[in-house]
Enzyme design. Sequence first.
Site, mmCIF file in Angstrom:
data_model
loop_
_atom_site.group_PDB
_atom_site.id
_atom_site.type_symbol
_atom_site.label_atom_id
_atom_site.label_comp_id
_atom_site.label_asym_id
_atom_site.label_seq_id
_atom_site.Cartn_x
_atom_site.Cartn_y
_atom_site.Cartn_z
ATOM 1 N N ASP B 103 -11.095 -20.447 76.430
ATOM 2 C CA ASP B 103 -10.560 -19.190 76.958
ATOM 3 C C ASP B 103 -9.513 -19.503 78.026
ATOM 4 O O ASP B 103 -9.778 -19.453 79.232
ATOM 5 C CB ASP B 103 -11.694 -18.340 77.523
ATOM 6 C CG ASP B 103 -11.263 -16.896 77.688
ATOM 7 O OD1 ASP B 103 -10.085 -16.584 77.393
ATOM 8 O OD2 ASP B 103 -12.094 -16.078 78.105
ATOM 9 N N HIS B 411 -15.646 -20.479 90.875
ATOM 10 C CA HIS B 411 -15.165 -19.330 90.080
ATOM 11 C C HIS B 411 -16.257 -18.300 89.826
ATOM 12 O O HIS B 411 -16.013 -17.283 89.195
ATOM 13 C CB HIS B 411 -14.584 -19.805 88.753
ATOM 14 C CG HIS B 411 -15.577 -19.961 87.639
ATOM 15 N ND1 HIS B 411 -16.741 -20.682 87.756
ATOM 16 C CD2 HIS B 411 -15.576 -19.473 86.370
ATOM 17 C CE1 HIS B 411 -17.400 -20.636 86.610
ATOM 18 N NE2 HIS B 411 -16.722 -19.921 85.755
#
Lengths: 143, 488
Positions: B103, B411
């Site tokens: 991704d 993240h």
Amino acid sequence: MINAMEPSYELFDHTADMGVRVWAETLSGLIKPAAEGLYATIGELAAGVDATHLHFDQSGEDRAVLLRDFLSHLLLLFERDHRRLTDLDDVVFSDCRLMVDAATGLVDAERSVFHREVKAVTYHELEIREIAGGFEATFIVDI
Amino acid sequence: MPSEQKYTGPMERIDANRWRIPKSYKPGMLVDGIIYADDRLIEAITSDKSPEQVANVACLPGIVRASLAMPDIHWGYGFCIGGVAATDPEQGGVISPGGVGYDINCGVRLIRTNLVYKDVRDEIGKLVNTLFDTVPCGVGKGGVIKFSKADLRKLMNDGSAYVVKRGYGWDSDVEATEAHGRIDGADPETLSDTALDRGKDQCGTLGSGNHFLEVQVVEKVDDPKVAAAMGLIEGNITVMIHSGSRGLGYQVCEDALKELQHVPGKYGISLPDKQLVCAPVHSYEGQKYLKAMRAAANFAWCNRQIMTHLAREAFHDVFGVPAERLGMNLVYDVAHNIAKMEPYDVDGKTCQLCVHRKGATRAFPAGHPELPERYRHIGQPVLVPGDMGRASYVLVGLQGSMEQTFGSSCHGAGRRMSRGAAIRASKGRNIKRELAERGIVARARGRTGLEEEQPDAYKDVVQVVDVLHNAGISRRVAKLRPVGVIKG
């Protein structure tokens, strides 16, 4: 342990993703349960009646990579064309070639249950190994 | 986790926030592995093989200083999730698609509003339903905006500005997006037709898995001055969107991994894991991947931009007030799956390094020239989604990130449970109801989405951000509590 003589699959845990383990008596026999295992990671995919022929023929040096490439192709057919494998007509699977003739059908969204999107069939921990009475394949899908 | 899946190699404590895997651990390691974690987190981290992946990444040619992992590290494929690796192209440094992930430019954006919690409390069900109906999500759900292949190529070349020009956003959105929503050097012509096919009706779709859209309330402000500069006020409503480059990006990675299978051998590179295939940054193969990856990254920024537009429309529908008057400005948009060429000081010399961030967020400090003017005096907003039941965080990048982590921070919270384990842990429970009891309205398209993504499946984000706060990488600014959740 599932009987290796009976083609079958199981899903196993992988932290953020999912693993599929497949058994069959022959290399060619791995194709159907591997496809079913892949679809099971997405959901319960019901196919409609229309059939389209699928021909896949690829050569390579690594049979596990050949299996992965075929499964990646199935994933693409699902995502792009909304189709799934329905029937296998002919499979030739050796150490250096995988050829599949099969039928695919449109996925019937009304009758299907979707769990999650699969991004890819990865190379991570990808393996086909001989076991007593047959073969075992392992692949991880990226969620 | 079965014992054979546990990490059993060396793990030396450096200080309260860092652990070392020495390069003597396995042949081929060129640098140490360094994992950011405290005593509580390291136990969970060593319960899977992610530290082994940190060690494997340390074998990549041209890697500089160390193979790094943020405290939200967990087991990935090839690279761990939460990994950071910088390679020096002048020293044979490589680019590895596995260090970016399928991704490409998966990332997070945060939109602030003038609404306060009491404005939405009684409307939250309607708001969640409207967002759910407006922002396409879930398996096989196409976007409401279709792009021809020619349009897609323009979009991948121009990035966010292209869709803003077509009416899907505001000029200020572009300014508040990492790299202004466009990485230079993209070449859409390098993408396969298959990639374009997969992307043509997916721009402006959320996807599924851990992707989400959340309505949140700013629960606590830790740094009022910095929060004010970002437009974040305690009690106000925010919207967070987490998604990436969808099928187009997955196919770019898929194509690259396939094309690169034999490339390491060609350049005499030996790798401990097939998923780490790579090419020298300066090689034809490396450049081809980088051009395609940048195009996919620009697509991802457009994807999140269109969803921002759709979310604003949903708010307008529910509250009867245009998004401009609701003050729905973009706070920031950051990529957390990407490779970028960035200058760093290496042994007193400035080098252009290829920084892989695989589940890691850029965290540039105040004064960095790449930051938008409005954030140059405070540092870059670092957006850290936690889980759908507890909290997410806004941090700000600090100078320590430049010195220690190639300008990177965590993240997210990082998974601690597999999807299967999360489903098993949900047996006999109703996650949707449990969330409702916490004041959170959730909707998911996939049948198992809420179970797999339940709060307990993730580490406590507070522990994760505390490590980086204490290590001087990124500082806490604001804590966001979810009140509405959309899952694919």
